[in-house]
Design a protein around this motif. Structure first.
Motif, PDB file in Angstrom:
ATOM      1  N   ALA A   1       0.832  -1.210   0.000  1.00  0.00           N
ATOM      2  CA  ALA A   1       0.000   0.000   0.000  1.00  0.00           C
ATOM      3  C   ALA A   1       0.865   1.258   0.000  1.00  0.00           C
ATOM      4  O   ALA A   1       0.578   2.222  -0.735  1.00  0.00           O
ATOM      5  N   LEU A   2       1.913   1.246   0.797  1.00  0.00           N
ATOM      6  CA  LEU A   2       2.790   2.408   0.848  1.00  0.00           C
ATOM      7  C   LEU A   2       3.510   2.614  -0.483  1.00  0.00           C
ATOM      8  O   LEU A   2       3.610   3.742  -0.990  1.00  0.00           O
ATOM      9  N   THR A   3       3.984   1.546  -1.063  1.00  0.00           N
ATOM     10  CA  THR A   3       4.690   1.644  -2.340  1.00  0.00           C
ATOM     11  C   THR A   3       3.777   2.175  -3.439  1.00  0.00           C
ATOM     12  O   THR A   3       4.203   2.947  -4.315  1.00  0.00           O
ATOM     13  N   SER A   4       2.514   1.805  -3.386  1.00  0.00           N
ATOM     14  CA  SER A   4       1.574   2.229  -4.436  1.00  0.00           C
ATOM     15  C   SER A   4       1.343   3.738  -4.428  1.00  0.00           C
ATOM     16  O   SER A   4       0.870   4.296  -5.427  1.00  0.00           O
ATOM     17  N   LEU A   5       1.675   4.396  -3.328  1.00  0.00           N
ATOM     18  CA  LEU A   5       1.431   5.832  -3.238  1.00  0.00           C
ATOM     19  C   LEU A   5       2.433   6.643  -4.045  1.00  0.00           C
ATOM     20  O   LEU A   5       2.288   7.862  -4.180  1.00  0.00           O
ATOM     21  N   ARG A   6       3.436   5.997  -4.572  1.00  0.00           N
ATOM     22  CA  ARG A   6       4.394   6.700  -5.424  1.00  0.00           C
ATOM     23  C   ARG A   6       3.847   6.892  -6.841  1.00  0.00           C
ATOM     24  O   ARG A   6       4.418   7.615  -7.630  1.00  0.00           O
ATOM     25  N   HIS A   7       2.793   6.207  -7.192  1.00  0.00           N
ATOM     26  CA  HIS A   7       2.334   6.205  -8.582  1.00  0.00           C
ATOM     27  C   HIS A   7       1.153   7.157  -8.748  1.00  0.00           C
ATOM     28  O   HIS A   7       0.419   7.412  -7.829  1.00  0.00           O
TER      29      HIS A   7
END
Length: 817
Positions: A811-817
């Motif tokens: 979930a945290l990684t997806s916030l970069r996109h």
């Protein structure tokens, strides 16, 4: 000729109570309807702040070293008559009566000012620790210099009526009037810290403190006798200082901003008056709250203060920092003294500042204090090459300039400060040196001319009949950026969210513990008996029972320490759990912050060279929210010679090798919590282990039966050998999860400092958002906000180590996109 009743208030030594007596008398007389003109001998900025609050008039300094001997009577007359004539003047002395600039036979001393003003002296006699001897010292002062008239005394810190009468008899016999016998009262003094008193502007309770001073002095000093004594001053001939006669006006009324607010409280009243007389408009800018600069700003004066205590708030006001950097880069004429220099540099204690100067600054234990005779090495914004000035230096910070910086001054054979500019014109003048512009009015004139030129004029016009008033330019309001010390992780929760914000490892205690609490708790109709818990905790840690105090959680322990121990300059190492600082501030303590740099991917930083003036040190270990684990040797060294308070709320999540609990703990207190590992937050279960004398002082402050019977039962149950072994097994499991959690976060490109706790701190700046918390909440996760900890910004989040972390990392990684 206007009569000017006046009285110098002096003492044999510093710390005799001059400020309390002077400020109390000022406030008491003002409350009775007698306008008082307040003055302070010497360069000090802090006492005049209290004087201003007490009288409603500008507090002013009388310093012949920074101005001149000839200027003192004129400056006094100006202060007495501005804005309206006062009824009398009270002049607070500095240090001991005859103590002045070293090697000069008392230049700048209180006695020197009394002679220059032909003013009688009211002597504050400190009666603590003596009786007739205190009178002997005072009578010796009266005989020391016949040019000084000691006309009366106030005996301060009297222990009893009998004690006061004993001293008063000696003065009566010597024919020296006693105007008051003032008993000890710890509630009427202003708190001190590393550079003297805490500035009045920084203390929300300052008005109440001054009111208490006024009541105390009015009850124990003959105020009419004070007024009559002031009226015995001889006629003071001559003219008042007039700023409009020493600075010619400039054209265009350029707008000059002066930094103000809680972080910038120091500037001489004459600084603003000279700028106004030069035809400038003046606006105050508060870097803690204002987010923009006035559109027509033509000059900036950044004076003194304590920005080192507001680094987080100053750093977080990025819009104003950027605006200042751009304006100064464009050539905005800028004067920075001491605190202003710290703010205009690149970093202060590791926190980003304006960046207009190629320098970084940090707190140090070394005090730089004294008058300086400085020379301009080249043409600068304030001086011509070769011109000399006298200034004053007073700080515990060190500024480290980048190589090749041009200095503002030289003294003692060394270069100091910064002179910055482009195209051969210096537009920034910055140093630690404080100047009194009444002594160097040419500095004010050069600055005003530079501001006029920057504004696009540069030529002079006829002086207006009245100086222009200080203007309040409308500046867009900033969002409140003070840190909420009462914020805790439970406030970051929301319905249906996975709780990674609260550091309690389980929502309920294990079944065996719940059963033990029920079994060991006596009937609720019986008052709690805490002795079995003390004995169990003492046995668990191998210490004497006298070293243990059960508490209603860590919050009560912090409150007891803040209120129950004599702390003058407590220092809190940050970032860490905010409860200790909140408790200290609630108790009226003058709290200092020691900010350690937080670096993603790095281990526990060194505590650094902590200042010796801090008499109490508060630090977490492991530290919340970073998870740092300090070595016990480092903590013991840091706590040498002062009270050391270590919050070990998460120590049971380690192997406890770095715990400071041991059979002998002189000058140390360790706080423990049973809420985290055992799921007992609702019971409020904690305890303090430490120096028996300190434990006894805390116990005297603790309300009866503050620890409940179920909490006592929990303490007994979790102190058993079986429970300690289970806690160690839980710690091992959490440690294994944390290692893998951190590895996955770092593999995903997130910065994480090394942690030794059941939580990790994550830098989410790469997500390109001010804060990822709302977006994470939308994905079902609650995390603790980083900006609620001093030293951190909103891109940091604290996350409890979850049983299964993969969904969170995704979930945290997806916030970069």
């Amino acid at each position: 000729m206007v009569t000017m009743p006046r009285l110098v208030i002096a003492a044999a030594t510093s710390s005799a109570g001059k400020t309390t007596v002077t400020t109390g008398l000022m406030a008491a007389l003002t409350a009775q309807g007698h306008p008082v003109a307040p003055f302070k001998v010497g360069p000090d900025f802090i006492d005049p702040g209290y004087h201003a609050l007490a009288t409603g008039r500008a507090g002013r300094n009388l310093d012949p070293v920074l101005t001149s001997v000839e200027a003192i009577p004129a400056l006094f007359r100006h202060g007495f008559l501005t804005p309206q004539p006062a009824e009398l003047a009270l002049i607070e002395g500095v240090m001991g009566l005859f103590d002045g600039r070293l090697g000069t036979a008392g230049e700048g001393s209180t006695a020197h000012i009394a002679r220059l003003l032909s003013a009688p002296v009211l002597l504050v006699v400190d009666a603590s620790g003596s009786s007739r001897t205190a009178a002997a010292v005072a009578l010796g002062l009266r005989a020391f210099d016949p040019r000084i008239t000691i006309a009366g005394v106030v005996v301060n810190r009297v222990a009893s009526a009998r004690h006061g009468a004993e001293i008063a008899r000696e003065f009566d016999a010597a024919g020296l009037p006693v105007l008051g016998l003032v008993p000890r009262n710890a509630g009427v003094s202003a708190p001190s810290r590393h550079l003297g008193l805490v500035p009045a502007d920084e203390r929300r309770e300052s008005a109440a403190t001054i009111a208490a001073m006024a009541d105390h002095l009015a009850a124990h000093v003959d105020l009419d006798a004070v007024r009559h004594l002031a009226a015995t001053a001889a006629t003071l001939p001559g003219e008042a200082w007039r700023p409009e006669t020493v600075v010619p006006p400039v054209e265009g009324r350029p707008l000059v901003g002066v930094l103000a607010g809680r972080a910038f409280t120091f500037r001489y009243a004459e600084t603003t008056e000279l700028l106004l007389a030069a035809g400038c408009r003046v606006v105050e800018i508060d870097p803690l709250h204002d987010t923009a600069l006035p559109a027509d700003l033509a000059g900036l004066y950044a004076g003194g203060g304590f920005p080192e205590l507001h680094t987080v708030e100053l750093s977080r006001n990025a819009p104003l920092r950027a605006a200042l950097a751009a304006a100064i880069g464009d050539g905005l004429p800028t004067v920075a003294e001491c605190a202003g220099q710290l703010y205009l540099g690149e970093q202060l204690d590791g926190h980003p500042m304006v960046g207009a100067l190629s320098a970084t600054a940090r707190m140090t234990p070394r005090l730089s204090l004294g008058y300086r005779s400085a020379t301009a090495p080249s043409d600068t914004l304030l001086s011509r090459a070769g011109e000399s000035v006298r200034g004053h230096e007073f700080h515990r910070t060190l500024t480290e300039p980048a190589a090749g910086s041009a200095p503002a001054w030289t003294w003692d054979g060394r270069a100091h400060g910064f002179s910055v500019g482009a195209e051969g014109r210096a537009s920034v003048h910055s140093s630690y040196l404080h100047l009194h512009w009444a002594g160097v009015p040419q500095a004010a004139q050069r600055f005003a001319e530079a501001a006029a030129q920057f504004a696009g004029t540069g030529s002079r016009h006829a002086r207006p009949t009245e100086p222009p008033p200080i203007e309040r330019v409308e500046i867009p309001a900033a969002r409140p950026d003070g840190i909420d010390l009462a914020h805790h992780g439970d406030r970051d929760l929301g319905p249906g969210l996975v709780d990674l914000a609260v550091n309690v490892l389980t929502s309920d205690p294990p079944p065996w513990l719940a059963e033990a609490i029920a079994r060991l708790s006596p009937p609720l109709g019986r008052y709690p008996d805490v002795r079995p818990a003390r004995e169990a905790i003492a046995a668990r840690h191998g210490v004497d029972v006298s070293m243990v105090l059960p508490t209603s959680g860590g919050a009560e322990a912090s409150t007891l320490i803040a209120h129950g121990l004599p702390l003058t300059n407590p220092m809190v190492v940050h970032p860490q759990f905010t409860e200790p600082e909140a408790a200290l501030r609630a108790a009226g303590r003058a709290v200092q912050r020691w900010l350690l740099p937080v670096t993603a991917g790095a281990g526990t930083p060194d505590l650094g060279e902590l200042p010796p003036w801090a008499d109490a040190l508060f630090v977490g270990n492991p530290t919340n929210p970073t998870g740092w684990l300090h070595r016990r040797e480092a903590l013991l060294a840091a706590g040498q010679g002062r009270l050391l308070v270590v919050d070990e709320a998460f120590m049971d999540a380690t192997d406890e090798a770095e715990s400071l609990i041991e059979p002998h703990m002189a000058g140390r207190l360790v706080l423990r919590s049973l809420s985290k590992t055992w799921g007992l937050a609702g019971l409020r279960v904690g305890y303090v282990v430490g120096d028996p004398a300190l434990i006894a002082a805390l116990e005297r402050m603790q309300p009866p039966w503050s620890v409940s019977s179920p909490a006592i039962a929990a303490m007994i149950a979790t102190a058993s050998a079986e429970a300690v072994a289970e806690a160690a097994a839980v710690a091992t499991t959490v440690r294994e999860r944390r290692v893998r959690f951190v590895a996955d976060l770092r593999a995903a490109g997130f910065g994480v400092p090394d942690s030794h706790a059941p939580f990790v701190l994550i830098d989410t700046a790469s997500c390109g958002r001010e804060s990822v918390r709302p977006a994470l909440a939308a994905k079902g996760f609650a995390v603790r906000r980083g900006e609620s900890f001093p030293g951190l910004g909103p891109t940091w989040i604290r996350v409890r180590v979850p049983d299964d972390w993969r969904a969170f990392v995704d979930a945290l990684t997806s916030l970069r996109h």
